[in-house]
Scaffold this motif. Sequence first.
Motif, PDB file in Angstrom:
ATOM      1  N   THR A 151       0.843  -1.194   0.000  1.00  0.00           N
ATOM      2  CA  THR A 151       0.000   0.000   0.000  1.00  0.00           C
ATOM      3  C   THR A 151       0.878   1.245   0.000  1.00  0.00           C
ATOM      4  O   THR A 151       2.029   1.212   0.445  1.00  0.00           O
ATOM      5  N   ASP A 152       0.313   2.317  -0.501  1.00  0.00           N
ATOM      6  CA  ASP A 152       0.999   3.611  -0.503  1.00  0.00           C
ATOM      7  C   ASP A 152       0.006   4.642  -1.033  1.00  0.00           C
ATOM      8  O   ASP A 152      -1.090   4.292  -1.480  1.00  0.00           O
ATOM      9  N   LEU A 153       0.415   5.902  -1.035  1.00  0.00           N
ATOM     10  CA  LEU A 153      -0.419   6.948  -1.644  1.00  0.00           C
ATOM     11  C   LEU A 153      -0.423   6.795  -3.157  1.00  0.00           C
ATOM     12  O   LEU A 153      -1.437   7.009  -3.812  1.00  0.00           O
ATOM     13  N   LEU A 154       0.736   6.415  -3.719  1.00  0.00           N
ATOM     14  CA  LEU A 154       0.905   6.299  -5.168  1.00  0.00           C
ATOM     15  C   LEU A 154       1.406   4.916  -5.536  1.00  0.00           C
ATOM     16  O   LEU A 154       2.202   4.336  -4.793  1.00  0.00           O
ATOM     17  N   GLU A 155       1.006   4.426  -6.723  1.00  0.00           N
ATOM     18  CA  GLU A 155       1.404   3.085  -7.165  1.00  0.00           C
ATOM     19  C   GLU A 155       2.849   3.034  -7.684  1.00  0.00           C
ATOM     20  O   GLU A 155       3.576   2.070  -7.459  1.00  0.00           O
TER      21      GLU A 155
ATOM     22  N   GLN B 243      -4.167   1.486  -3.059  1.00  0.00           N
ATOM     23  CA  GLN B 243      -3.891   2.831  -2.575  1.00  0.00           C
ATOM     24  C   GLN B 243      -4.410   2.941  -1.140  1.00  0.00           C
ATOM     25  O   GLN B 243      -5.512   2.467  -0.844  1.00  0.00           O
TER      26      GLN B 243
ATOM     27  N   ASP C 250      -4.114   5.838   2.225  1.00  0.00           N
ATOM     28  CA  ASP C 250      -3.554   6.976   2.963  1.00  0.00           C
ATOM     29  C   ASP C 250      -3.563   6.591   4.441  1.00  0.00           C
ATOM     30  O   ASP C 250      -4.626   6.443   5.053  1.00  0.00           O
TER      31      ASP C 250
END
Length: 263
Positions: free
Chosen positions: A38-42, A58, A60
Amino acid sequence: MPENRFTNRVVFVTGGTSGLGADTCELFIAEGAKVFVTDLLERDILQRLGHENAHFQQCDISSVSQCENAIKACIERFGRLDVLFHNGARLADLATVVDHDVETFDSVVKTNLYGLFYLARAAIPQMQKQGKGAIVTTASTAGLFGDYGLASYSAAKAGTVNLTRTMALDHAREGIRINCVCPGYMVTPMTDGFRAEQHVHEALLESIPMNRGADPKEIGRAVLFLASDDASFITGQALVIDGGWTAASGCPNFPKLFGKAKL
Ligand SMILES: NC(=O)c1ccc[n+]([C@@H]2O[C@H](COP(=O)([O-])OP(=O)(O)OC[C@H]3O[C@@H](n4cnc5c(N)ncnc54)[C@H](O)[C@@H]3O)[C@@H](O)[C@H]2O)c1
């Protein structure tokens, strides 16, 4: 030759598409894990990790609902959850408390500290059902000592260290081990700014006894150790990995200043 300490194990990673997070995902996959990234951006992470053993969502980490949904989605997709590697974080611009705006302070603490609370709260019940689990969090040397101009980041990382210890006590009897790594200076996108100005970078390297920053994989290997059965009697610990940075008291290098040693 990589070992296979994570065969049939499912690892949930935050901040997993850049720097330490992405490198550690690679190490987990090399040892047989299925990784829910997971992350804010791929950031094309699945191109790097392959689609077979990795999935991206995605998330936050400053949002309780997104953290809860992501943990749920991981369990639905892979059927279990063995390791939570909570690594995502952000920095604020260098500022004293007086100059630090309230919104930024809130955002840094929510991201860097509350995210751990939200994710652990969602993940631990599944580990309790499985009778076993490991959580590794990324704190920082900034969570153990003060650092100039890093009020919100240091406060959140200190909270991460002590939340890690407290959760470790609360869940030790359930077979769930919870530890954190405390990196010093790592060469990742987060620290690009320190390399942008030569005099800043030189002073930074000069302050580190090993005279270099860490390759993120040097931290990632410690994350895998703490997450693995090799660390079966280790819980509630903050493992400092900093090239000797915090071995010093902060006093100047007198032998060097007096020209007495090649240090
Ligand atoms: N680079 C260093 O010198 C250093 C030193 C000590 C600790 N750390 C810690 O190491 C960890 C990894 O950082 P890095 O150095 O690889 O930097 P990085 O910037 O490459 O990675 C940080 C990741 O966190 C993600 N992130 C930021 N805000 C988020 C949010 N709200 N929700 C989800 N993800 C979010 C970013 O998108 C990024 O992928 C962080 O916890 C950082 O505080 C870094």
